[in-house]
Design a protein around this motif. Structure first.
Motif, PDB file in Angstrom:
ATOM      1  N   CYS A  51       0.705  -1.226   0.323  1.00  0.00           N
ATOM      2  CA  CYS A  51       0.323   0.054  -0.443  1.00  0.00           C
ATOM      3  C   CYS A  51       0.660   1.422  -0.488  1.00  0.00           C
ATOM      4  O   CYS A  51       0.306   2.026  -0.866  1.00  0.00           O
ATOM      5  CB  CYS A  51      -0.792   0.222   1.444  1.00  0.00           C
ATOM      6  SG  CYS A  51      -1.922  -0.666   1.121  1.00  0.00           S
ATOM      7  N   GLY A  52       1.735   1.017   0.629  1.00  0.00           N
ATOM      8  CA  GLY A  52       3.071   2.352   0.684  1.00  0.00           C
ATOM      9  C   GLY A  52       3.441   2.514  -0.761  1.00  0.00           C
ATOM     10  O   GLY A  52       5.131   3.824  -0.659  1.00  0.00           O
TER      11      GLY A  52
ATOM     12  N   GLN B 105       2.387   3.480  -6.836  1.00  0.00           N
ATOM     13  CA  GLN B 105       1.500   3.752  -6.655  1.00  0.00           C
ATOM     14  C   GLN B 105       0.752   3.880  -8.233  1.00  0.00           C
ATOM     15  O   GLN B 105       1.260   4.147  -9.286  1.00  0.00           O
ATOM     16  CB  GLN B 105       0.875   5.237  -6.009  1.00  0.00           C
ATOM     17  CG  GLN B 105       1.186   5.380  -4.648  1.00  0.00           C
ATOM     18  CD  GLN B 105       0.626   6.411  -3.930  1.00  0.00           C
ATOM     19  OE1 GLN B 105       0.926   7.311  -5.061  1.00  0.00           O
ATOM     20  NE2 GLN B 105       0.466   6.274  -2.327  1.00  0.00           N
TER      21      GLN B 105
ATOM     22  N   ASP C 250      -4.666   4.702  -7.513  1.00  0.00           N
ATOM     23  CA  ASP C 250      -4.004   5.312  -5.757  1.00  0.00           C
ATOM     24  C   ASP C 250      -3.796   7.107  -6.022  1.00  0.00           C
ATOM     25  O   ASP C 250      -3.971   7.797  -5.108  1.00  0.00           O
ATOM     26  CB  ASP C 250      -2.597   4.499  -5.370  1.00  0.00           C
ATOM     27  CG  ASP C 250      -3.295   3.003  -5.455  1.00  0.00           C
ATOM     28  OD1 ASP C 250      -4.464   2.683  -5.348  1.00  0.00           O
ATOM     29  OD2 ASP C 250      -2.525   2.602  -5.447  1.00  0.00           O
ATOM     30  N   ARG C 251      -3.035   7.638  -6.891  1.00  0.00           N
ATOM     31  CA  ARG C 251      -2.084   8.803  -6.929  1.00  0.00           C
ATOM     32  C   ARG C 251      -3.360   9.723  -6.686  1.00  0.00           C
ATOM     33  O   ARG C 251      -3.406  10.939  -6.600  1.00  0.00           O
ATOM     34  CB  ARG C 251      -1.468   9.251  -8.203  1.00  0.00           C
ATOM     35  CG  ARG C 251      -0.067   8.749  -8.064  1.00  0.00           C
ATOM     36  CD  ARG C 251       0.916   9.057  -8.753  1.00  0.00           C
ATOM     37  NE  ARG C 251       0.726   8.977 -10.179  1.00  0.00           N
ATOM     38  CZ  ARG C 251       1.187   7.814 -10.908  1.00  0.00           C
ATOM     39  NH1 ARG C 251       1.890   7.040  -9.922  1.00  0.00           N
ATOM     40  NH2 ARG C 251       1.304   7.460 -11.428  1.00  0.00           N
TER      41      ARG C 251
ATOM     42  N   LEU D  55      -6.627   9.238  -5.490  1.00  0.00           N
ATOM     43  CA  LEU D  55      -7.157   8.848  -4.018  1.00  0.00           C
ATOM     44  C   LEU D  55      -6.391   9.641  -3.468  1.00  0.00           C
ATOM     45  O   LEU D  55      -6.451  10.662  -2.836  1.00  0.00           O
ATOM     46  CB  LEU D  55      -6.454   8.017  -3.958  1.00  0.00           C
ATOM     47  CG  LEU D  55      -8.361   6.895  -4.460  1.00  0.00           C
ATOM     48  CD1 LEU D  55      -8.065   5.471  -4.065  1.00  0.00           C
ATOM     49  CD2 LEU D  55     -10.131   7.205  -4.672  1.00  0.00           C
ATOM     50  N   GLN D  56      -5.540   9.550  -3.569  1.00  0.00           N
ATOM     51  CA  GLN D  56      -3.669  10.404  -2.720  1.00  0.00           C
ATOM     52  C   GLN D  56      -4.054  12.182  -2.614  1.00  0.00           C
ATOM     53  O   GLN D  56      -3.812  12.463  -1.850  1.00  0.00           O
ATOM     54  CB  GLN D  56      -2.819   9.671  -2.617  1.00  0.00           C
ATOM     55  CG  GLN D  56      -1.746   9.758  -1.779  1.00  0.00           C
ATOM     56  CD  GLN D  56      -2.057   9.927  -0.412  1.00  0.00           C
ATOM     57  OE1 GLN D  56      -2.641   8.534  -0.117  1.00  0.00           O
ATOM     58  NE2 GLN D  56      -2.096   9.957   0.364  1.00  0.00           N
ATOM     59  N   ARG D  57      -4.191  11.965  -4.062  1.00  0.00           N
ATOM     60  CA  ARG D  57      -4.080  13.586  -3.794  1.00  0.00           C
ATOM     61  C   ARG D  57      -5.206  14.406  -3.709  1.00  0.00           C
ATOM     62  O   ARG D  57      -5.231  15.288  -2.660  1.00  0.00           O
ATOM     63  CB  ARG D  57      -4.184  13.971  -5.593  1.00  0.00           C
ATOM     64  CG  ARG D  57      -4.645  14.926  -5.829  1.00  0.00           C
ATOM     65  CD  ARG D  57      -3.477  15.303  -7.317  1.00  0.00           C
ATOM     66  NE  ARG D  57      -4.435  14.925  -8.271  1.00  0.00           N
ATOM     67  CZ  ARG D  57      -5.727  15.388  -8.906  1.00  0.00           C
ATOM     68  NH1 ARG D  57      -5.525  17.024  -8.146  1.00  0.00           N
ATOM     69  NH2 ARG D  57      -7.247  15.075  -9.397  1.00  0.00           N
TER      70      ARG D  57
ATOM     71  N   ARG E 298      -6.648  13.158  -0.796  1.00  0.00           N
ATOM     72  CA  ARG E 298      -6.979  12.938   1.263  1.00  0.00           C
ATOM     73  C   ARG E 298      -6.107  13.572   1.301  1.00  0.00           C
ATOM     74  O   ARG E 298      -6.448  14.882   2.550  1.00  0.00           O
ATOM     75  CB  ARG E 298      -6.238  11.362   0.878  1.00  0.00           C
ATOM     76  CG  ARG E 298      -6.151  10.908   2.203  1.00  0.00           C
ATOM     77  CD  ARG E 298      -5.558   9.681   2.945  1.00  0.00           C
ATOM     78  NE  ARG E 298      -6.006   8.529   2.209  1.00  0.00           N
ATOM     79  CZ  ARG E 298      -5.752   7.411   1.626  1.00  0.00           C
ATOM     80  NH1 ARG E 298      -4.106   7.318   2.612  1.00  0.00           N
ATOM     81  NH2 ARG E 298      -6.148   6.774   1.844  1.00  0.00           N
ATOM     82  N   ASP E 299      -4.781  14.220   0.286  1.00  0.00           N
ATOM     83  CA  ASP E 299      -3.951  15.442   1.015  1.00  0.00           C
ATOM     84  C   ASP E 299      -4.510  16.786   0.440  1.00  0.00           C
ATOM     85  O   ASP E 299      -3.936  17.682   0.908  1.00  0.00           O
ATOM     86  CB  ASP E 299      -2.710  14.975  -0.018  1.00  0.00           C
ATOM     87  CG  ASP E 299      -2.146  13.803   0.155  1.00  0.00           C
ATOM     88  OD1 ASP E 299      -2.320  13.374   1.283  1.00  0.00           O
ATOM     89  OD2 ASP E 299      -1.258  13.618  -0.392  1.00  0.00           O
ATOM     90  N   GLN E 300      -5.500  17.524  -0.008  1.00  0.00           N
ATOM     91  CA  GLN E 300      -6.556  18.242  -0.470  1.00  0.00           C
ATOM     92  C   GLN E 300      -6.603  19.261   0.778  1.00  0.00           C
ATOM     93  O   GLN E 300      -7.147  18.696   1.799  1.00  0.00           O
ATOM     94  CB  GLN E 300      -7.096  18.432  -1.181  1.00  0.00           C
ATOM     95  CG  GLN E 300      -8.470  18.038  -0.502  1.00  0.00           C
ATOM     96  CD  GLN E 300      -9.457  17.974  -2.136  1.00  0.00           C
ATOM     97  OE1 GLN E 300      -9.332  18.932  -2.724  1.00  0.00           O
ATOM     98  NE2 GLN E 300     -10.227  16.565  -1.625  1.00  0.00           N
TER      99      GLN E 300
END
Ligand code: HEC
Length: 217
Positions: free
Chosen positions: A26-27, A30, A34-35, A37-39, A41-43
């Motif tokens: 998972c870590g 990506q 994944d990227r 979704l991560q974007r 999550r980080d916004q």
């Protein structure tokens, strides 16, 4: 047997190892999804109690506009208070009494009132046996069975003497459901074995009280 057990253990170890590898994955590298979704999550985002330059008062949380009425709020004063316009307790159940309302009232009564007033409302509970000073009365017979419906509603809402309020557990509609159910069983014989047990225990308590009052105990 031994070989089977050994094989089983090896398989388990392999399964655990691949599970760990998946978790570690998972870590790791990506995919495009994944990227994305991560974007998200980080916004930057605003927490409910945070500050915000977007509004004149500098707060994230907005107040409802003046005069907003929540869908749960009961706006009819008689339904909300159990009293009519002149302040007298209602002599009837405020909402229409239906089979559903009575069934709801019975279930709420057994959950929230039965522990003290008995499963059938005769006042023959274990709590009543031990609350000698001010016993939860029978709601089915005697003085409490003559109380106006609006007053019973008020007792549920506000509590009475040693009885706590049940406003938190029973919203307005459920309070009226309980009142309607209590009215429907007043002066009626027990309907099932739980109600019969309650009635027998209540009679025993009354006998015990009268013997005590007569000095026989
Ligand atoms: C924790 C125990 C307990 C529970 C649960 C309880 N009661 Fe009571 N109730 C009492 C006691 C004790 C009294 C007598 C209070 C007093 O006289 O100080 C009482 C009194 C009453 C009275 C008579 C009030 C009067 O004017 O004399 C009514 C009506 C009543 N309860 C209804 C209910 C209903 C309906 C429920 C369920 C929503 C309920 N009670 C739940 C303990 C309880």
């Amino acid at each position: 047997m031994k070989t089977n057990a050994g094989r089983f253990a090896r398989r388990c170890a392999a399964a655990v190892a691949s599970g760990v590898a998946l978790l570690l994955g998972c870590g790791g590298a990506q995919s495009g999804v994944d990227r994305a979704l991560q974007r998200m999550r980080d916004q930057p985002r605003a927490g409910a109690y945070g500050a915000s330059p977007a509004f004149p008062d500098g707060m994230v949380m907005r107040a409802p506009p003046a005069g907003t009425v929540s869908r749960e709020q009961v706006t009819d004063p008689a339904t909300a208070t159990g009293r009519d316009a002149s302040g007298r307790y209602l002599d009837h159940v405020a909402p229409p009494v239906t089979a559903e309302l009575l069934a709801r009232g019975r279930s709420r009564f057994r959950i929230f009132c039965g522990a003290c007033h008995g499963a059938g409302g005769f006042g023959g509970s274990v709590v009543a046996e031990n609350l000698v000073a001010r016993r939860p009365p029978s709601l089915r017979t005697g003085f409490a069975a003559a109380l106006p419906p609006g007053l019973v509603y008020e007792v549920i809402r506000a509590g009475f003497g040693r009885m706590p309020s049940y406003a938190g557990q029973l919203p307005v509609a459920d309070r009226w459901a309980v009142v309607a159910y209590i009215l429907s069983i007043r002066d009626k014989s027990p309907a099932d074995s739980a109600e019969r047990d309650d009635s027998v225990r209540a009679a025993a308590l009354r006998l015990d009280d009268s013997l005590r009052a007569a000095g026989a105990r």
